[in-house]
Write a protein that holds these residues in place. Structure first.
Motif, short mmCIF file in Angstrom:
data_model
loop_
_atom_site.label_atom_id
_atom_site.label_comp_id
_atom_site.label_asym_id
_atom_site.label_seq_id
_atom_site.Cartn_x
_atom_site.Cartn_y
_atom_site.Cartn_z
N ALA A 1 72.94 -24.21 42.95
CA ALA A 1 72.86 -25.41 43.80
C ALA A 1 74.09 -26.27 43.56
CB ALA A 1 71.60 -26.18 43.48
N GLU B 1 82.00 -43.13 45.95
CA GLU B 1 81.27 -41.87 45.87
C GLU B 1 82.16 -40.94 45.07
OE1 GLU B 1 78.57 -40.61 45.50
OE2 GLU B 1 77.75 -40.12 47.45
N LEU C 1 79.91 -34.73 39.07
CA LEU C 1 78.75 -35.29 38.38
C LEU C 1 78.86 -35.02 36.90
CD1 LEU C 1 75.83 -34.36 40.78
CD2 LEU C 1 76.95 -36.55 40.53
N PHE D 1 71.86 -31.31 47.36
CA PHE D 1 72.18 -30.09 46.62
C PHE D 1 71.80 -28.92 47.52
CE2 PHE D 1 72.19 -33.03 43.15
CZ PHE D 1 73.12 -32.50 42.27
N PRO E 1 76.40 -29.83 44.91
CA PRO E 1 76.27 -31.05 45.70
C PRO E 1 77.32 -31.17 46.80
CG PRO E 1 77.35 -31.51 43.59
CD PRO E 1 77.11 -30.04 43.63
N PHE E 2 76.88 -31.55 47.99
CA PHE E 2 77.81 -31.82 49.10
C PHE E 2 77.31 -33.02 49.89
CE2 PHE E 2 78.30 -27.23 48.37
CZ PHE E 2 79.65 -27.21 48.09
N ILE F 1 89.16 -34.62 51.30
CA ILE F 1 87.79 -34.21 51.63
C ILE F 1 86.79 -35.33 51.38
CG2 ILE F 1 87.21 -33.16 49.39
CD1 ILE F 1 86.30 -31.75 52.89
N TYR G 1 82.17 -23.97 35.54
CA TYR G 1 81.16 -25.03 35.52
C TYR G 1 79.81 -24.47 35.10
CZ TYR G 1 78.20 -28.84 37.15
OH TYR G 1 77.27 -29.85 37.23
N ILE H 1 83.16 -28.40 53.72
CA ILE H 1 83.31 -27.91 52.34
C ILE H 1 84.74 -27.44 52.10
CG2 ILE H 1 82.49 -26.20 50.67
CD1 ILE H 1 79.80 -26.24 52.07
N LYS H 2 85.36 -28.01 51.09
CA LYS H 2 86.75 -27.64 50.74
C LYS H 2 86.73 -26.73 49.51
CE LYS H 2 91.12 -29.59 49.48
NZ LYS H 2 92.14 -30.41 49.93
N THR I 1 83.11 -22.37 45.95
CA THR I 1 83.54 -22.83 47.28
C THR I 1 84.52 -21.84 47.92
OG1 THR I 1 84.98 -24.31 46.00
CG2 THR I 1 83.11 -25.32 47.10
N ASP J 1 85.58 -21.25 42.22
CA ASP J 1 85.05 -19.93 42.60
C ASP J 1 84.01 -20.00 43.71
OD1 ASP J 1 86.57 -19.16 40.56
OD2 ASP J 1 84.95 -18.70 39.15
N LEU K 1 87.44 -25.55 46.06
CA LEU K 1 87.89 -26.21 44.82
C LEU K 1 87.91 -25.21 43.67
CD1 LEU K 1 88.66 -29.06 43.75
CD2 LEU K 1 86.33 -29.23 42.91
C1 LIG Z 1 78.05 -36.37 45.16
C2 LIG Z 1 79.00 -35.25 45.50
C3 LIG Z 1 79.34 -35.03 46.81
C4 LIG Z 1 80.23 -34.00 47.13
N1 LIG Z 1 80.56 -33.79 48.44
C5 LIG Z 1 81.45 -32.83 48.76
C6 LIG Z 1 81.81 -32.58 50.12
O1 LIG Z 1 81.30 -33.23 51.04
N2 LIG Z 1 82.72 -31.61 50.38
C7 LIG Z 1 83.28 -30.88 49.38
O2 LIG Z 1 84.10 -30.01 49.69
N3 LIG Z 1 82.97 -31.09 48.08
C8 LIG Z 1 82.05 -32.02 47.74
N4 LIG Z 1 81.70 -32.21 46.44
C9 LIG Z 1 82.35 -31.39 45.41
C10 LIG Z 1 81.67 -30.03 45.31
O3 LIG Z 1 80.36 -30.18 44.79
C11 LIG Z 1 82.48 -29.14 44.35
O4 LIG Z 1 83.73 -28.96 44.94
C12 LIG Z 1 81.87 -27.80 44.16
O5 LIG Z 1 80.60 -27.89 43.56
C13 LIG Z 1 82.84 -26.99 43.29
O6 LIG Z 1 82.26 -25.77 42.91
P1 LIG Z 1 83.21 -24.51 42.57
O7 LIG Z 1 82.42 -23.51 41.82
O8 LIG Z 1 83.90 -24.05 43.79
O9 LIG Z 1 84.32 -25.12 41.64
P2 LIG Z 1 84.34 -25.25 40.06
O10 LIG Z 1 85.77 -25.07 39.65
O11 LIG Z 1 83.29 -24.44 39.42
O12 LIG Z 1 83.92 -26.76 39.88
C14 LIG Z 1 84.83 -27.82 40.04
C15 LIG Z 1 84.11 -29.11 39.69
O13 LIG Z 1 83.08 -29.34 40.66
C16 LIG Z 1 81.91 -29.87 40.00
N5 LIG Z 1 80.79 -28.91 40.15
C17 LIG Z 1 80.88 -27.57 40.21
N6 LIG Z 1 79.67 -27.02 40.37
C18 LIG Z 1 78.80 -28.05 40.39
C19 LIG Z 1 77.38 -28.13 40.50
N7 LIG Z 1 76.62 -27.05 40.66
N8 LIG Z 1 76.80 -29.36 40.43
C20 LIG Z 1 77.56 -30.46 40.26
N9 LIG Z 1 78.90 -30.45 40.18
C21 LIG Z 1 79.51 -29.27 40.24
C22 LIG Z 1 82.28 -30.06 38.55
O14 LIG Z 1 82.76 -31.37 38.37
C23 LIG Z 1 83.39 -29.09 38.34
O15 LIG Z 1 84.23 -29.49 37.29
C24 LIG Z 1 80.79 -33.20 46.10
C25 LIG Z 1 80.42 -33.42 44.78
C26 LIG Z 1 79.54 -34.43 44.49
C27 LIG Z 1 79.14 -34.66 43.07
#
Ligand SMILES: Cc1cc2nc3c(=O)[nH]c(=O)nc-3n(C[C@H](O)[C@H](O)[C@H](O)COP(=O)(O)OP(=O)(O)OC[C@H]3O[C@@H](n4cnc5c(N)ncnc54)[C@H](O)[C@@H]3O)c2cc1C
Length: 431
Positions: free
Chosen positions: A259, A427, A431, A247, A261-262, A322, A149, A277-278, A284, A282, A280
């Motif tokens: 930063a 929700e 993003l 964020f 979003p959660f 989640i 990402y 936080i689950k 997390t 790298d 998903l």
């Molecule tokens: C409004 C909103 C609320 C959320 N609430 C929760 C929650 O309560 N609990 C929870 O476990 N997860 C939540 N998430 C999801 C969480 O943000 C992603 O799981 C996390 O950012 C993934 O990052 P990663 O590097 O582990 O995974 P990656 O494999 O890098 O990312 C997986 C996906 O997560 C999204 N993402 C990654 N990084 C970002 C970033 N910096 N900004 C925006 N989107 C990103 C992208 O869509 C990406 O394709 C929420 C997301 C949003 C948009």
């Protein structure tokens, strides 16, 4: 109400796009559509004008700001429109040179090629801008899922440069548009506004955007891949509505300075701010392993309009996995709710049913709040039909949060059961 706001914003975008096209129709020459060459030139000019407007608007919508959050009924909705308009701009701008070249190709292929292999400065600006846009949006539409990402985000942040080249191209290119000051200034002006807003966003984020300082007070492992994080304010505490998100940038050894979003999962009366936080990807995965008590966290927000319609009529909440987190905050914040809330919680297996006990406890103390658990490995996918058998859905406000395909599926099912689109709230966790 927020659907209406979003519709108003889309109407404004439509008007912004149509204005230069109407202007283009009334300016000379009058013989815009008399033969194939002029017809394709005319469509080429129109696609260029509309493409530039949509490119500028798409860039404006990519700003993380509270006014966009409000204008589109949620940042996720603003970003969804940013993706759609970006795709539309991309398509129109690709057709722009292809349509213009037809007139030259009718003379000879060499003549057509001369349009692209040129040292004419305004044309070169257009070619560079479009080439850059094609490469960067190819990454977005076709490669995004295969790269991290953060890498994608870095490439995406170069797009304003493509708009800059495109804006200059449309201002300088000698064509019938060149002699119309209104069109030249309109297109360049919108591009400048979009670029200035983007510059302001970057400066604001780096220098002035208010971030609250918190410290991690507790990390609890709820399942192999889910942690609950509790945070305490260092100075000022965050004011939020249940269902909103923030964020967060955690600061600790081994944790990337990003930063993410959660959704807030604590209630508005809780002392600490809570997140679940689950894992998903790298980032997390590192949090799951390395986030420790005492680490600092920088918080920006709150954002989101998910629960704005809450408390106005009987409600049905549906959470998948989640996607439970905003509902946790909403349930923990319920006081004496006037309206009924029926909450359906779908999870894969028993060990994934995090916080289920707490929801049942809340239901015991609040007769207007009912909880229905749904184990999808035993019962199959949750559907509108199964929900409707328990609670008639038609006149309810529906709140959905879970995996994207589940929400899309359920949305169309609720629509087919007669729930109006404006009563269905999402929700989205991407993003
Ligand atoms: C409004 C909103 C609320 C959320 N609430 C929760 C929650 O309560 N609990 C929870 O476990 N997860 C939540 N998430 C999801 C969480 O943000 C992603 O799981 C996390 O950012 C993934 O990052 P990663 O590097 O582990 O995974 P990656 O494999 O890098 O990312 C997986 C996906 O997560 C999204 N993402 C990654 N990084 C970002 C970033 N910096 N900004 C925006 N989107 C990103 C992208 O869509 C990406 O394709 C929420 C997301 C949003 C948009």
């Amino acid at each position: 109400m927020f659907k209406k706001k979003s519709n108003r914003s889309l109407l404004l975008i439509f008007i912004l796009t149509i204005i230069p096209l109407l202007r283009w129709f009334v300016i000379a020459p009058a013989n815009k559509f008399v033969d194939l060459g002029l017809i394709s030139t005319s469509f080429g000019q129109m696609s260029g004008l509309a493409g530039m407007v949509l490119f500028s608007v798409a860039l404006i919508l990519s700003n993380r700001s509270k006014w966009l959050d409000k204008a589109f009924g949620g940042l996720d909705n603003a970003y969804a429109n940013h993706h759609i308009l970006g795709g539309a701009a991309f398509t129109l701008l690709i057709f722009h040179p292809l349509l213009l070249v037809v007139r030259y190709a009718r003379i000879s292929w060499a003549n057509a090629a001369s349009l692209f292999f040129t040292n004419d400065f305004p044309v070169l600006l257009g070619i560079i801008g479009l080439g850059l846009m094609m490469i960067l949006l190819y990454l977005t539409f076709f490669v995004k899922d295969k790269i991290s990402y953060q890498v994608w985000k870095t490439t995406h942040s170069i797009l304003p440069l493509a708009l800059f080249f495109g804006g200059l191209h449309s201002f300088l290119i000698p064509s019938s548009i060149f002699y119309d000051q209104f069109l030249r200034i309109y297109i360049l002006g919108l591009a400048i506004i979009a670029l200035l807003l983007t510059g302001y966003k970057i400066a604001n984020e780096r220098l002035t955007k208010r971030k609250l300082e918190y410290v991690v007070s507790k990390v609890t492992h709820l399942a192999d891949d889910v942690i609950e994080v509790e945070l305490l304010p260092q100075n000022e505490s965050l004011k939020f509505s249940p269902g909103q998100f923030i964020f967060v940038k955690f600061k600790g050894e081994g944790i990337a300075s990003e930063a993410h979003p959660f959704s807030i999962s604590s209630g508005i009366f809780d002392k600490s701010l809570k997140l679940a936080i689950k894992v998903l990807g790298d980032y997390t995965a590192v949090l799951n392993k390395d986030l420790k008590e005492g680490m600092a966290a920088e918080i920006e927000g709150p954002y989101g309009q998910f629960s704005i319609a809450s408390g106005k009529a009987d409600e049905i909440w549906v959470a998948g996995g989640i996607g439970i987190t905003p509902f946790l905050s909403m349930a923990r914040s319920l006081n004496k709710n006037e309206f009924n809330v029926d909450f359906f919680y779908s999870f894969k297996g028993g060990k994934d049913a995090i916080f289920l006990d707490e929801f049942f406890k809340i239901a015991k103390t609040n007769e207007k709040f009912r909880v229905f658990s749904w184990c999808s490995s035993d019962q199959g996918k949750i559907s509108c039909r199964s929900i409707n058998e328990i609670k008639e859905v038609k006149s309810k406000e529906i709140f959905l949060c879970g995996p994207g395909p589940m929400m899309e599926d359920l949305k169309s099912q609720f629509l087919s059961y007669g729930v109006p689109a404006e009563n269905i709230h999402f929700e989205k966790f991407n993003l």
